[in-house]
Design a protein around this motif. Structure first.
Motif, mmCIF file in Angstrom:
data_model
loop_
_atom_site.group_PDB
_atom_site.id
_atom_site.type_symbol
_atom_site.label_atom_id
_atom_site.label_comp_id
_atom_site.label_asym_id
_atom_site.label_seq_id
_atom_site.Cartn_x
_atom_site.Cartn_y
_atom_site.Cartn_z
ATOM 1 N N LYS A 139 27.651 32.530 43.666
ATOM 2 C CA LYS A 139 28.577 33.355 42.859
ATOM 3 C C LYS A 139 29.066 34.574 43.630
ATOM 4 O O LYS A 139 30.217 35.006 43.500
ATOM 5 N N SER A 140 28.136 35.133 44.450
ATOM 6 C CA SER A 140 28.515 36.363 45.170
ATOM 7 C C SER A 140 29.645 36.098 46.172
ATOM 8 O O SER A 140 30.494 36.961 46.414
ATOM 9 N N ASN A 159 37.249 36.734 45.599
ATOM 10 C CA ASN A 159 38.202 37.083 44.532
ATOM 11 C C ASN A 159 38.603 38.549 44.606
ATOM 12 O O ASN A 159 39.759 38.906 44.361
ATOM 13 N N GLU A 160 37.628 39.383 44.922
ATOM 14 C CA GLU A 160 37.872 40.827 45.010
ATOM 15 C C GLU A 160 39.030 41.123 45.974
ATOM 16 O O GLU A 160 39.904 41.945 45.694
ATOM 17 N N VAL A 217 39.921 32.179 37.569
ATOM 18 C CA VAL A 217 39.112 33.409 37.588
ATOM 19 C C VAL A 217 38.397 33.604 36.255
ATOM 20 O O VAL A 217 37.210 33.917 36.216
ATOM 21 N N GLY A 220 35.298 31.743 36.006
ATOM 22 C CA GLY A 220 34.293 31.933 37.065
ATOM 23 C C GLY A 220 34.623 31.219 38.368
ATOM 24 O O GLY A 220 33.780 31.126 39.266
ATOM 25 N N GLU A 264 32.833 35.934 44.107
ATOM 26 C CA GLU A 264 33.245 37.282 43.667
ATOM 27 C C GLU A 264 33.831 38.087 44.824
ATOM 28 O O GLU A 264 34.858 38.760 44.668
#
Ligand code: PSV
Ligand code: MN
Length: 424
Positions: A4-5, A11-12, A388, A391, A8
């Motif tokens: 997940k990290s 995506n950031e 997004v 997830g 993320e």
């Protein structure tokens, strides 16, 4: 699975651009009287099944060039499918091919559960001999002249249903390579009679809440005649069998100039469209990536699906069926799933009442412009936002590459041999 990290962090990097693009598209669609949120929610609910066989590198009769970290078995394939769904949020189901994916159903289900995956239609394979098989399919399977061979093919299809029941699947897709290579080799009428009789036996074993799909294909591996060669024959089969039988359209299984979207319209009109195998092609059954050659054709198929999506009883199995020879299959499948979802979203943008008005007025130019207005709209911000919110990744391919997944599985999955052809 991709951490997940990683998703993320990737995506950031892209979030502010996405928000700006999404707002701009929202304003643009607002002026066209369309709610971006409604389109996004429908796109988010759209799913297309991954073919288990597609996660391995394909090949031709000339050669196969295996990649790093190829799946060794169905459990590795399910892991790869989990990656695809985790990043795209558009592939909630897997479609199995038996016997290629034969394994303990409880173990398969447990692995699929780990990834939040379900099982779409089962595909039976009677176009290839297996090492332990009593009768050869060299001269056909469900339509073979020999009753024992037909019986073996019937039993295999029933076996597929039984495995599928344990997995929660609700459909069986039957495609056979049966046909002939020479004029006069077979009595085409008798061959089709035998095929129908065999399919009736399979149909008798179909659970009440299951469907059986007849998949047609114009040629190959039989090159003079094929027993289920076109949608007309497929429609006859589905009609002869009964209400639980429908037709499956593999986009690559037609002559190059055939109007596939019209076939789709006809089958919906008569309640016999069950599902799709998506791919793209230039010459024949090329099994190229969906939307890679002619995205407008894919859009026109979805235009029919959206036009008739409220038809009572319409329940379609969407599956990908393509062969990845020069790309990482995970990347191709992610891009293809989003291309299919993109065509759906673009078709949702078509102004249906304006279209009906232009059709009633015989205004061909404005009617076709109305379709193009949907096709020309860049819906990427809608698809990315849908991902997004569930997830997934704004950019699935970039995120996959950043994750290093392929290298990590390559260290535990030994490279398989590339010798010989390997048509999938
Ligand atoms: C045959 O060309 C086909 O389209 C059938 O669906 C098979 O099950 C599949 O390809 C194998 O990839
Ligand atoms: Mn197919």
């Amino acid at each position: 699975m991709i951490d997940k990290s990683v998703i993320e962090a990737e995506n950031e990097k892209r979030m502010s651009a996405l928000l700006a693009d999404y707002d701009a598209l929202g304003e643009h669609l607002d002026r066209r009287g369309i709610s971006i949120g409604a389109i996004k929610d429908k796109a988010a609910r759209f799913g297309v099944a991954i073919p288990s066989w597609g996660t391995g590198t394909g090949g031709t009769r000339f050669a196969r060039f295996p990649g790093e970290g190829e799946p060794r078995d169905i459990f590795d394939k399910l892991d790869d499918c989990g990656v695809i769904h985790g990043l795209t949020c558009a592939t909630p189901n897997v479609s199995l091919h038996i016997p290629w994916d034969k394994a303990n159903p409880d173990d398969m289900r447990a692995k699929a559960d780990q990834h939040g995956l379900g099982f779409d239609a089962m595909n039976s394979n009677t176009f290839q001999d297996q090492p332990d098989q009593a009768h050869s399919y060299k001269y056909g399977s469900l339509s073979h002249v020999d009753a024992a061979t037909r019986q073996q093919a019937i039993a295999h299809n029933i076996d597929c249903i039984e495995i599928g029941e344990k997995l929660g699947s609700k459909a069986l897709t039957v495609w056979v390579g049966d046909g002939s290579n020479f004029p006069g080799q077979v009595n085409m009428t008798r061959q089709f009679e035998r095929y129908l009789d065999a399919m009736k036996e399979v149909y008798k074993n179909l659970p009440d809440d299951w469907r059986i799909f007849s998949e047609h294909k114009i040629y190959e591996p039989a090159f003079y005649s094929t027993v289920v060669q076109d949608w007309g024959t497929s429609y006859l089969i589905a009609t002869e069998l009964g209400d639980k039988a429908q037709c499956l359209v593999d986009l690559g299984h037609h002559a190059p100039t055939v109007n596939v979207e019209m076939i789709v319209a006809r089958l919906i009109q008569f309640g016999k469209l069950g599902g799709f195998h998506f791919n793209d092609s230039k010459y024949g059954d090329d099994d190229l990536d969906s939307g890679s050659v002619d995205p407008y054709r894919l859009f026109l198929v979805f235009n029919e699906l959206v036009e008739w999506e409220d038809t009572p009883g319409l329940n379609l199995s969407h599956m990908i069926d393509q062969s990845h020879n020069v790309t990482d299959p995970i990347e191709s499948l992610m891009v293809s799933a989003t291309e299919i979802q993109r065509s759906y979203a673009q078709a949702l943008l078509v102004d249906r009442s304006a279209l009906a008005g232009f059709q009633a007025d015989n205004d061909a130019l404005m009617a076709t412009r109305t379709l193009k207005a949907g096709f020309r709209t860049d819906v990427e911000p809608i698809l990315a936002m849908a991902r997004v919110e569930q997830g997934g990744a704004i950019d699935p391919v970039a995120t996959y590459r950043a994750s290093g997944y392929r290298a990590s599985v390559a260290s535990v999955r030994p490279k398989v041999s590339g010798a010989g052809g390997g048509i999938v």
